[in-house]
Structure formats: structure tokens, C-alpha cells
Scaffold this motif. Structure first.
Motif, short mmCIF file in Angstrom:
data_model
loop_
_atom_site.label_atom_id
_atom_site.label_comp_id
_atom_site.label_asym_id
_atom_site.label_seq_id
_atom_site.Cartn_x
_atom_site.Cartn_y
_atom_site.Cartn_z
N SER A 167 1.09 7.86 0.82
CA SER A 167 2.26 8.65 1.19
C SER A 167 3.03 8.06 2.35
N GLY A 168 2.34 7.37 3.26
CA GLY A 168 3.00 6.89 4.45
C GLY A 168 3.49 5.46 4.39
N SER A 169 2.94 4.67 3.44
CA SER A 169 3.28 3.25 3.41
C SER A 169 3.39 2.67 2.01
N ILE A 170 2.33 2.81 1.21
CA ILE A 170 2.27 2.14 -0.08
C ILE A 170 3.34 2.67 -1.04
N GLY A 171 3.50 3.99 -1.10
CA GLY A 171 4.49 4.57 -2.02
C GLY A 171 5.89 4.10 -1.70
N LEU A 172 6.25 4.11 -0.43
CA LEU A 172 7.58 3.64 -0.04
C LEU A 172 7.74 2.16 -0.35
N THR A 173 6.70 1.38 -0.13
CA THR A 173 6.75 -0.05 -0.45
C THR A 173 7.10 -0.24 -1.92
N ARG A 174 6.46 0.51 -2.80
CA ARG A 174 6.69 0.39 -4.24
C ARG A 174 8.08 0.85 -4.63
N ASP A 175 8.56 1.92 -3.99
CA ASP A 175 9.91 2.40 -4.29
C ASP A 175 10.96 1.37 -3.87
N LEU A 176 10.73 0.73 -2.73
CA LEU A 176 11.65 -0.31 -2.29
C LEU A 176 11.62 -1.51 -3.23
N GLN A 177 10.44 -1.89 -3.67
CA GLN A 177 10.32 -3.01 -4.59
C GLN A 177 11.05 -2.72 -5.90
N ALA A 178 11.06 -1.47 -6.31
CA ALA A 178 11.71 -1.09 -7.57
C ALA A 178 13.22 -1.28 -7.52
N VAL A 179 13.78 -1.33 -6.30
CA VAL A 179 15.23 -1.55 -6.16
C VAL A 179 15.52 -2.90 -5.52
N GLY A 180 14.55 -3.80 -5.60
CA GLY A 180 14.75 -5.16 -5.13
C GLY A 180 14.66 -5.34 -3.63
N GLU A 181 14.03 -4.39 -2.94
CA GLU A 181 13.87 -4.49 -1.49
C GLU A 181 12.39 -4.54 -1.15
N SER A 182 12.08 -4.57 0.14
CA SER A 182 10.70 -4.57 0.62
C SER A 182 10.68 -3.94 2.00
N LEU A 183 9.51 -3.88 2.59
CA LEU A 183 9.42 -3.35 3.95
C LEU A 183 10.15 -4.25 4.96
N ASP A 184 10.54 -5.43 4.52
CA ASP A 184 11.33 -6.32 5.39
C ASP A 184 12.72 -5.75 5.66
N ILE A 185 13.07 -4.68 4.97
CA ILE A 185 14.35 -4.03 5.25
C ILE A 185 14.37 -3.48 6.67
N PHE A 186 13.16 -3.23 7.22
CA PHE A 186 13.04 -2.70 8.57
C PHE A 186 12.97 -3.83 9.59
N SER A 187 13.45 -3.56 10.80
CA SER A 187 13.41 -4.57 11.85
C SER A 187 12.02 -4.71 12.45
N SER A 188 11.21 -3.63 12.37
CA SER A 188 9.84 -3.69 12.87
C SER A 188 9.02 -2.61 12.19
N ARG A 189 7.69 -2.77 12.25
CA ARG A 189 6.78 -1.80 11.66
C ARG A 189 5.65 -1.55 12.66
N SER A 190 5.25 -0.29 12.80
CA SER A 190 4.18 0.05 13.73
C SER A 190 3.31 1.15 13.13
N GLU A 191 2.05 1.16 13.49
CA GLU A 191 1.10 2.14 12.97
C GLU A 191 0.93 3.26 13.98
N SER A 192 1.09 4.49 13.53
CA SER A 192 1.03 5.66 14.41
C SER A 192 -0.34 6.32 14.44
N GLY A 193 -1.14 6.13 13.38
CA GLY A 193 -2.46 6.75 13.30
C GLY A 193 -2.49 8.05 12.53
N GLY A 194 -1.34 8.63 12.21
CA GLY A 194 -1.33 9.87 11.46
C GLY A 194 0.10 10.33 11.21
#
Length: 277
Positions: A167-194
Motif C-alpha cells: 500500500s505504501g510503496s509497491i502498489g504505487l510503483t506498479r501504477d506508475l510503471q503502467a503509465v510509463g513512469e517510475s519512482l524516479d518521478i520523485f526528487s527523493s525518497r525516504s522511509e518513515s516507518g509507518g
């Protein structure tokens, strides 16, 4: 006293303890009426897990986790909980399941998410949240397809609960890939723990956007003040929600009984009435 263990850790926020305990009490009595020696209470810390001298081994005898007695007693390591040979019943996420947990556990069933915006039956989606005013608010689409505000997302700082979270990472990654994007669309990524931590991080300006599963978002609106400072600007596609699991060694007859107990009304959600607030 039962030697088995149970846990409902995924939505066990401090403010929810009484409701989670009540949920387990209902399941426990239903299981006991069918002859299953369900434990009286759920575990919430490593110190509640029974020791496994020599560590936890898989079906081939390979060591896959240390003895829980060696873990910090007042924390809860989800992965060690899920791998524990005495596990009767717990919640997990399809992210860890796809990454290998499925080899060591059995699926019991799926909860329902009809009580929450973004949920339908056994499917749930994640709300994409940003600080209020940084983008137009978006309602969950009826068709359950992803709504990705790509122009808003591009160049933003993304925070997530954990890399193995569907819900927090993998699903969004797949949705972005489906439209030709990736998590690289973001300038940075950080883990919050919850998920709660992600909301606080975005609200506090340390990140710009996060994906929060729809049930956690409902809880945040009840209990987390930071949720009042963020708004939903998009949604991930609906996917299967958090599965209930049991140890791989649980007899099939027991697994089948538990499946019957959680399956009759898939739309049932223990927090339905309060979550609509």
C-alpha cells in the motif's frame, strides 16, 4: 493455556487497542466454539512471543529467523512474528508475501474494506496525500482505477512506510510503471516507518507526498492531528487488502475452519461504524 499465538498488528494504533482486542475476542470465541485452542489475548511485543531455541527454521531445516527471545522485548518484529511456528492467526501484507513470506505461511482469508473510501470488498487502495492546498482534492474513483496526478508528483519528495509495503510503496510503483513512469518521478525518497509516520512527515514539511492505505487514512482522520494538515490528491489502483495468515505447520483442518469463520461476510470490518467519521 494455549501454546499458540495470534496478532492483529497492522491497524493496532494505541487509540485502537480496545477495538482491536474486541475484534480478537470475537474471533477467539468463534474459533474456540469450533474446537481450536485460540489464545486468550494477542501479542504486541517480541517479549510475548514464545522462545524458539536454536531459531526458526523452514520446511527444509534452513534457519530463517533468530530465536524471538534474542530480540528487543518491547519492540515487535513483524517478520519474526509471521514466521513463528506457533502462529495461529495474524495479519500481513501482500508485499512481504510476494517477497517470500508466502513460502512459510498459509493464507486464511481476506477482510473487507467496504467501510472505507477507497475500499470495495476484499480490495483496497491507497490515498495519495499532500499538504492541504498543494493540489485539488480527489475522491476515490468508482471503477477502482489509479488516479495519479503526475504533474503534481513530479519532482516532489516521496515518503513511504516501508519498501516491502504494497500500500505504501509497491502498489504505487506498479501504477506508475503502467503509465510509463517510475519512482524516479520523485526528487527523493525516504522511509518513515509507518503510515502514520508518513502523514506526520508530509504534514511537517519533511516530505511532500505519501501513499496511505484507505483504512490507515480513516484511522488517521480519527486520531492523528497531522491528518488535518494534508489532503487526498490521488489514489492508487485497488488491490487485495491485508491477508490473514497462519503458520505453514497449521493443520489444513484448522486453517479451513478459520477460513470459514472470516469468510461468510467479506464486507464485515470491525471498525466500520467509527471509520466513517
Amino acid at each position: 493455556m494455549s501454546e499458540l499465538i495470534a496478532a492483529l498488528p497492522m491497524y493496532d494504533w494505541p487509540e485502537m487497542r480496545d477495538e482491536v482486542d474486541a475484534q480478537w475476542a470475537g474471533l477467539r470465541e468463534a474459533f474456540r466454539q469450533r474446537g481450536i485452542d485460540a489464545p486468550q489475548s494477542i501479542v504486541r511485543r517480541n517479549g510475548d512471543l514464545p522462545p524458539v531455541p536454536g531459531g526458526i527454521h523452514d520446511a527444509e531445516g534452513k534457519l530463517i529467523a533468530p530465536d524471538p527471545a534474542t530480540l528487543p522485548p518491547n519492540e515487535l518484529d513483524y517478520h519474526k512474528l509471521w514466521l513463528h511456528p506457533a502462529l495461529l492467526f495474524a495479519q500481513t501484507c501482500w508485499g512481504p508475501m510476494e517477497l517470500g513470506l508466502n513460502k512459510h505461511v498459509q493464507v486464511v482469508g481476506q477482510p473487507g474494506y467496504d467501510a472505507y473510501e477507497g475500499g470495495q470488498g476484499e480490495l483496497y487502495s491507497s490515498a495519495l496525500v499532500m499538504r492541504t492546498g498543494e493540489g485539488p482534492q480527489v475522491r476515490s474513483p468508482a471503477d477502482g482505477k489509479a488516479v495519479l496526478p503526475l504533474d503534481l508528483m513530479r519532482g516532489k519528495r516521496f515518503t513511504f512506510n516501508s519498501l516491502d509495503s504494497m500500500s505504501g510503496s509497491i502498489g504505487l510503483t506498479r501504477d506508475l510503471q503502467a503509465v510509463g513512469e517510475s519512482l524516479d518521478i520523485f526528487s527523493s525518497r525516504s522511509e518513515s516507518g509507518g503510515h502514520r509516520g508518513s502523514i506526520v512527515t508530509v504534514a511537517g514539511g519533511k516530505a511532500d507526498i505519501a501513499a496511505i492505505d484507505c483504512e490507515s487514512w480513516a484511522l488517521a482522520q480519527r486520531f492523528e492531528p497531522a491528518a488535518q494538515k494534508v489532503a487526498v490528491v490521488g489514489w492508487t489502483a485497488r488491490r487485495k487488502g491485508l491477508p490473514y495468515i497462519t503458520a505453514r505447520t497449521t493443520p489444513e483442518s484448522v486453517r479451513r475452519i478459520m477460513a470459514e469463520m472470516v469468510a461468510p461476510d467479506l464486507s464485515y470490518t470491525p471498525f466500520a461504524n467509527s471509520a466513517r467519521r
